[in-house]
Design a protein around this motif. Structure first.
Motif, PDB file in Angstrom:
ATOM      1  N   ILE A   1      33.868  59.137 103.329  1.00  0.00           N
ATOM      2  CA  ILE A   1      32.571  59.638 103.803  1.00  0.00           C
ATOM      3  C   ILE A   1      31.880  58.574 104.648  1.00  0.00           C
ATOM      4  N   PHE A   2      31.945  57.327 104.208  1.00  0.00           N
ATOM      5  CA  PHE A   2      31.355  56.210 104.957  1.00  0.00           C
ATOM      6  C   PHE A   2      31.976  56.107 106.348  1.00  0.00           C
ATOM      7  N   ILE A   3      33.299  56.196 106.418  1.00  0.00           N
ATOM      8  CA  ILE A   3      33.987  56.109 107.707  1.00  0.00           C
ATOM      9  C   ILE A   3      33.638  57.306 108.583  1.00  0.00           C
ATOM     10  N   LEU A   4      33.555  58.489 108.005  1.00  0.00           N
ATOM     11  CA  LEU A   4      33.205  59.679 108.788  1.00  0.00           C
ATOM     12  C   LEU A   4      31.792  59.587 109.352  1.00  0.00           C
ATOM     13  N   VAL A   5      30.854  59.061 108.580  1.00  0.00           N
ATOM     14  CA  VAL A   5      29.487  58.894 109.086  1.00  0.00           C
ATOM     15  C   VAL A   5      29.477  57.907 110.251  1.00  0.00           C
ATOM     16  N   LEU A   6      30.219  56.818 110.120  1.00  0.00           N
ATOM     17  CA  LEU A   6      30.273  55.849 111.209  1.00  0.00           C
ATOM     18  C   LEU A   6      30.995  56.404 112.434  1.00  0.00           C
ATOM     19  N   LEU A   7      32.029  57.189 112.226  1.00  0.00           N
ATOM     20  CA  LEU A   7      32.700  57.826 113.362  1.00  0.00           C
ATOM     21  C   LEU A   7      31.775  58.826 114.050  1.00  0.00           C
ATOM     22  N   ALA A   8      30.969  59.534 113.276  1.00  0.00           N
ATOM     23  CA  ALA A   8      29.997  60.449 113.877  1.00  0.00           C
ATOM     24  C   ALA A   8      28.993  59.665 114.723  1.00  0.00           C
ATOM     25  N   GLY A   9      28.581  58.503 114.242  1.00  0.00           N
ATOM     26  CA  GLY A   9      27.688  57.652 115.030  1.00  0.00           C
ATOM     27  C   GLY A   9      28.345  57.168 116.305  1.00  0.00           C
ATOM     28  N   LEU A  10      29.626  56.822 116.229  1.00  0.00           N
ATOM     29  CA  LEU A  10      30.349  56.377 117.418  1.00  0.00           C
ATOM     30  C   LEU A  10      30.505  57.509 118.425  1.00  0.00           C
ATOM     31  N   VAL A  11      30.807  58.707 117.948  1.00  0.00           N
ATOM     32  CA  VAL A  11      30.910  59.866 118.840  1.00  0.00           C
ATOM     33  C   VAL A  11      29.562  60.137 119.500  1.00  0.00           C
ATOM     34  N   TYR A  12      28.485  60.021 118.747  1.00  0.00           N
ATOM     35  CA  TYR A  12      27.148  60.212 119.310  1.00  0.00           C
ATOM     36  C   TYR A  12      26.868  59.184 120.405  1.00  0.00           C
ATOM     37  N   LEU A  13      27.224  57.921 120.168  1.00  0.00           N
ATOM     38  CA  LEU A  13      27.005  56.883 121.174  1.00  0.00           C
ATOM     39  C   LEU A  13      27.798  57.165 122.444  1.00  0.00           C
ATOM     40  N   VAL A  14      29.015  57.639 122.292  1.00  0.00           N
ATOM     41  CA  VAL A  14      29.830  57.955 123.468  1.00  0.00           C
ATOM     42  C   VAL A  14      29.246  59.151 124.211  1.00  0.00           C
ATOM     43  N   ARG A  15      28.788  60.153 123.482  1.00  0.00           N
ATOM     44  CA  ARG A  15      28.269  61.367 124.131  1.00  0.00           C
ATOM     45  C   ARG A  15      26.969  61.127 124.880  1.00  0.00           C
ATOM     46  N   ILE A  16      26.106  60.234 124.374  1.00  0.00           N
ATOM     47  CA  ILE A  16      24.858  59.976 125.100  1.00  0.00           C
ATOM     48  C   ILE A  16      25.052  58.952 126.206  1.00  0.00           C
ATOM     49  N   GLY A  17      26.248  58.364 126.286  1.00  0.00           N
ATOM     50  CA  GLY A  17      26.540  57.423 127.362  1.00  0.00           C
ATOM     51  C   GLY A  17      26.103  56.005 127.083  1.00  0.00           C
ATOM     52  N   ALA A  18      25.878  55.663 125.825  1.00  0.00           N
ATOM     53  CA  ALA A  18      25.429  54.309 125.498  1.00  0.00           C
ATOM     54  C   ALA A  18      26.525  53.277 125.736  1.00  0.00           C
TER      55      ALA A  18
END
Length: 146
Positions: free
Chosen positions: A103-120
């Motif tokens: 669950i911890f890894i999935l939450v962090l992967l979701a954060g990474l996907v969010y960063l990529v999608r917003i172009g950060a």
């Protein structure tokens, strides 16, 4: 024996270490003060840049992207520390610990996907991003009417 003397007797090694460390620091500072150079030339106060005279100021402004990348690095580096601690105790934590780590890894992967999608994590300038999208580049022969 009173409790104060018991505490002192129990922690005497730490006190000796602390006194020796402070004394060593003072000794090094005093040694540098007395043995250090006394030259006060103008060249002493300029930075040494591998034999090249420095030009401009060292106070340049950095892009906010550098700070964002530094924050992302710290966040994901702390993630690695937590996962290392989990991997050391994997036998004691069992399946419950495995599910929690997943669950911890999935939450962090979701954060990474969010960063990529917003172009950060995209370092290209905004102008070149707009031009490189499919369908936005116009053909040079068709852009001007004849």
């Amino acid at each position: 024996m009173s409790t104060t003397t018991e505490v002192i007797a129990h922690h005497w090694a730490f006190a000796v270490f602390f006194v020796v460390a402070i004394g060593l620091c003072c000794l090094m500072l005093m040694g540098a003060f007395f043995l250090g150079g006394r030259a006060r030339a103008r060249a002493k106060h300029t930075p040494f840049e591998s034999g090249i005279d420095s030009v401009g100021t060292a106070r340049m402004r950095l892009s906010a992207k550098f700070y964002l990348v530094a924050m992302f690095f710290v966040i994901f580096d702390v993630e690695a520390l937590y996962l290392y601690a989990w991997s050391v105790s994997i036998r004691e934590s069992g399946w419950v610990g495995f599910i929690e780590a997943a669950i911890f890894i999935l939450v962090l992967l979701a954060g990474l996907v969010y960063l990529v999608r917003i172009g950060a994590l995209d370092w290209t300038p905004v102008r070149s991003r707009r031009q490189s999208k499919p369908g936005t580049i116009k053909n040079a022969t068709n852009s001007h009417p004849q």
